[in-house]
Structure formats: structure tokens, C-alpha cells
Motif scaffolding. Structure first.
Motif, PDB file in Angstrom:
ATOM      1  N   ARG A  26      41.499  30.356 -28.381  1.00 18.42           N
ATOM      2  CA  ARG A  26      41.833  29.002 -28.850  1.00 18.42           C
ATOM      3  C   ARG A  26      42.617  28.249 -27.777  1.00 18.42           C
ATOM      4  N   GLU A  27      43.527  28.961 -27.108  1.00 18.37           N
ATOM      5  CA  GLU A  27      44.335  28.334 -26.061  1.00 18.37           C
ATOM      6  C   GLU A  27      43.469  27.862 -24.890  1.00 18.37           C
ATOM      7  N   GLU A  28      42.485  28.676 -24.518  1.00 18.48           N
ATOM      8  CA  GLU A  28      41.587  28.279 -23.438  1.00 18.48           C
ATOM      9  C   GLU A  28      40.758  27.057 -23.839  1.00 18.48           C
ATOM     10  N   GLU A  29      40.298  27.042 -25.067  1.00 18.83           N
ATOM     11  CA  GLU A  29      39.536  25.882 -25.554  1.00 18.83           C
ATOM     12  C   GLU A  29      40.398  24.625 -25.556  1.00 18.83           C
ATOM     13  N   LEU A  30      41.652  24.754 -25.991  1.00 18.16           N
ATOM     14  CA  LEU A  30      42.549  23.601 -26.000  1.00 18.16           C
ATOM     15  C   LEU A  30      42.864  23.147 -24.583  1.00 18.16           C
ATOM     16  N   ASP A  31      43.015  24.081 -23.645  1.00 14.46           N
ATOM     17  CA  ASP A  31      43.237  23.709 -22.246  1.00 14.46           C
ATOM     18  C   ASP A  31      42.065  22.894 -21.716  1.00 14.46           C
ATOM     19  N   ILE A  32      40.855  23.345 -22.018  1.00 12.34           N
ATOM     20  CA  ILE A  32      39.653  22.640 -21.561  1.00 12.34           C
ATOM     21  C   ILE A  32      39.597  21.240 -22.177  1.00 12.34           C
ATOM     22  N   GLN A  33      39.886  21.155 -23.473  1.00 12.79           N
ATOM     23  CA  GLN A  33      39.844  19.868 -24.161  1.00 12.79           C
ATOM     24  C   GLN A  33      40.920  18.930 -23.621  1.00 12.79           C
ATOM     25  N   LEU A  34      42.133  19.440 -23.434  1.00 18.18           N
ATOM     26  CA  LEU A  34      43.221  18.613 -22.920  1.00 18.18           C
ATOM     27  C   LEU A  34      42.926  18.140 -21.502  1.00 18.18           C
ATOM     28  N   ALA A  35      42.418  19.024 -20.659  1.00 12.18           N
ATOM     29  CA  ALA A  35      42.073  18.640 -19.291  1.00 12.18           C
ATOM     30  C   ALA A  35      41.009  17.539 -19.300  1.00 12.18           C
ATOM     31  N   GLY A  36      40.058  17.627 -20.209  1.00 12.99           N
ATOM     32  CA  GLY A  36      39.024  16.597 -20.306  1.00 12.99           C
ATOM     33  C   GLY A  36      39.587  15.249 -20.709  1.00 12.99           C
ATOM     34  N   HIS A  37      40.479  15.237 -21.699  1.00 14.48           N
ATOM     35  CA  HIS A  37      41.086  13.970 -22.131  1.00 14.48           C
ATOM     36  C   HIS A  37      41.940  13.372 -21.019  1.00 14.48           C
ATOM     37  N   LEU A  38      42.724  14.214 -20.346  1.00 16.51           N
ATOM     38  CA  LEU A  38      43.572  13.712 -19.265  1.00 16.51           C
ATOM     39  C   LEU A  38      42.734  13.241 -18.077  1.00 16.51           C
ATOM     40  N   ALA A  39      41.626  13.912 -17.788  1.00 19.20           N
ATOM     41  CA  ALA A  39      40.744  13.482 -16.700  1.00 19.20           C
ATOM     42  C   ALA A  39      40.103  12.132 -17.025  1.00 19.20           C
ATOM     43  N   PRO A  77      41.031  17.092  -9.892  1.00 26.18           N
ATOM     44  CA  PRO A  77      40.030  16.321 -10.637  1.00 26.18           C
ATOM     45  C   PRO A  77      39.289  15.344  -9.726  1.00 26.18           C
ATOM     46  N   ALA A  78      38.102  14.960 -10.145  1.00 25.14           N
ATOM     47  CA  ALA A  78      37.355  13.919  -9.441  1.00 25.14           C
ATOM     48  C   ALA A  78      38.067  12.599  -9.660  1.00 25.14           C
ATOM     49  N   ARG A  79      38.116  11.793  -8.623  1.00 26.21           N
ATOM     50  CA  ARG A  79      38.808  10.512  -8.723  1.00 26.21           C
ATOM     51  C   ARG A  79      37.803   9.366  -8.642  1.00 26.21           C
ATOM     52  N   SER A  80      38.123   8.284  -9.325  1.00 26.26           N
ATOM     53  CA  SER A  80      37.264   7.110  -9.370  1.00 26.26           C
ATOM     54  C   SER A  80      37.668   6.130  -8.281  1.00 26.26           C
ATOM     55  N   THR A  81      36.677   5.524  -7.651  1.00 28.66           N
ATOM     56  CA  THR A  81      36.939   4.465  -6.680  1.00 28.66           C
ATOM     57  C   THR A  81      36.149   3.244  -7.114  1.00 28.66           C
ATOM     58  N   VAL A  82      36.813   2.347  -7.801  1.00 23.50           N
ATOM     59  CA  VAL A  82      36.182   1.137  -8.321  1.00 23.50           C
ATOM     60  C   VAL A  82      36.627  -0.033  -7.464  1.00 23.50           C
ATOM     61  N   ALA A  83      35.679  -0.772  -6.931  1.00 26.28           N
ATOM     62  CA  ALA A  83      36.012  -1.905  -6.072  1.00 26.28           C
ATOM     63  C   ALA A  83      35.491  -3.220  -6.639  1.00 26.28           C
ATOM     64  N   ASP A  84      34.960  -3.198  -7.841  1.00 22.83           N
ATOM     65  CA  ASP A  84      34.419  -4.419  -8.432  1.00 22.83           C
ATOM     66  C   ASP A  84      35.539  -5.353  -8.867  1.00 22.83           C
ATOM     67  N   ALA A  85      35.266  -6.635  -8.800  1.00 25.75           N
ATOM     68  CA  ALA A  85      36.207  -7.623  -9.310  1.00 25.75           C
ATOM     69  C   ALA A  85      36.084  -7.641 -10.831  1.00 25.75           C
ATOM     70  N   LEU A  86      37.179  -7.419 -11.505  1.00 24.15           N
ATOM     71  CA  LEU A  86      37.172  -7.376 -12.959  1.00 24.15           C
ATOM     72  C   LEU A  86      37.945  -8.571 -13.501  1.00 24.15           C
ATOM     73  N   HIS A  87      37.590  -8.996 -14.681  1.00 26.93           N
ATOM     74  CA  HIS A  87      38.263 -10.134 -15.268  1.00 26.93           C
ATOM     75  C   HIS A  87      39.205  -9.676 -16.379  1.00 26.93           C
ATOM     76  N   GLU A  88      40.047 -10.545 -16.824  1.00 27.25           N
ATOM     77  CA  GLU A  88      41.130 -10.224 -17.756  1.00 27.25           C
ATOM     78  C   GLU A  88      40.694  -9.542 -19.048  1.00 27.25           C
ATOM     79  N   PRO A  89      39.666 -10.018 -19.772  1.00 26.29           N
ATOM     80  CA  PRO A  89      39.282  -9.310 -20.998  1.00 26.29           C
ATOM     81  C   PRO A  89      38.893  -7.857 -20.736  1.00 26.29           C
TER      82      PRO A  89
END
Length: 137
Positions: A26-39, A77-89
Motif C-alpha cells: 500500500r505504501e509503494e502504491e501511495l508513493d507512486i500516486q503521490l509522485a504522480g500528483h506532485l509531478a 522528474p521531467a520538466r516542462s518548457t513552455v514558451a507560448d504567450a498565454l493570456h490572463e484567463p
């Protein structure tokens, strides 16, 4: 009317050691789930950093990456590199998504009694909740 089930359920079958399917605690499953949410939260944080980079978001990204690496046995973890111009909404939607992900991470961290991850998730929830509130004029 219905054909009877002819094989035993995999849920009731007790596998011998070294069986054909992996078993995790159960602990290993929770570690995997927590790592996924944090990633996932880290990916949204990286998107927000690309739009409105602040020192707080930079610190949060570093803390999230450290927690994910800890839960994954030292694998960064894999990191995101987003360079698009985003708007406020879109920025508001990112904050809302990050708030929801932090909430999920908090639930799992509390379930596995991981104080460091729970505190980090709670701080991220608070930050993203504050970011979505309208500014009083």
C-alpha cells in the motif's frame, strides 16, 4: 440465462512468490500516486513560471522537483518548457488546475503520513487559491 464464470478471479487468487504479476505494498502504491500528483503539479507550475515567473514559483518548482525525486528513488522528474504567450484567463485556469492537483496530493500525503509533502501541498493550495481571487479595487 448467463454463462457461468469458468476461471477464478484474479482478486481472490493468492499468487505464489515470484508469480506472474507484480505485487506492491500500500505504501509503494501511495508513493507512486503521490509522485504522480506532485509531478503533474510541477508541470503546471512550470507553465505558470513561463508566463509569470516569480521567485515564489521558482522556489515551489524546486521543492516539487525534490519531492518527486525523493518519492521516485532519486530519479529527477521531467520538466516542462513552455514558451507560448498565454493570456490572463488561461493563467487563472492554470492556477485552478494547480489548486486541484495540490489538493489531491495533500489527500495522498496525509494518507501516507508524509509530513513534508503534505506541508508543501498545503502551501501550494493556499498560493493558488490566493492567485485566483479577484483583486479588490
Amino acid at each position: 440465462m448467463y454463462e457461468p464464470i469458468r476461471t477464478k478471479s484474479v482478486h481472490t487468487t493468492v499468487a505464489a512468490p515470484g508469480g506472474d504479476f507484480p505485487h506492491r505494498s500500500r505504501e509503494e502504491e501511495l508513493d507512486i500516486q503521490l509522485a504522480g500528483h506532485l509531478a503533474a503539479l510541477l508541470a503546471v507550475t512550470d507553465e505558470l513560471r513561463a508566463v509569470a515567473g516569480t521567485p515564489e514559483l521558482d522556489t515551489a518548482a524546486a521543492e516539487l522537483a525534490a519531492q518527486v525525486a525523493r518519492l521516485r528513488g532519486g530519479h529527477a522528474p521531467a520538466r516542462s518548457t513552455v514558451a507560448d504567450a498565454l493570456h490572463e484567463p488561461h493563467v487563472i485556469a492554470l492556477h485552478q488546475r494547480a489548486h486541484a492537483l495540490a489538493g489531491r496530493a495533500l489527500v495522498v500525503a496525509a494518507s501516507r503520513a508524509d509530513t513534508a509533502a503534505a506541508i508543501l501541498a498545503a502551501r501550494r493550495m493556499e498560493f493558488h487559491a490566493d492567485a485566483t481571487e479577484p483583486v479588490a479595487a
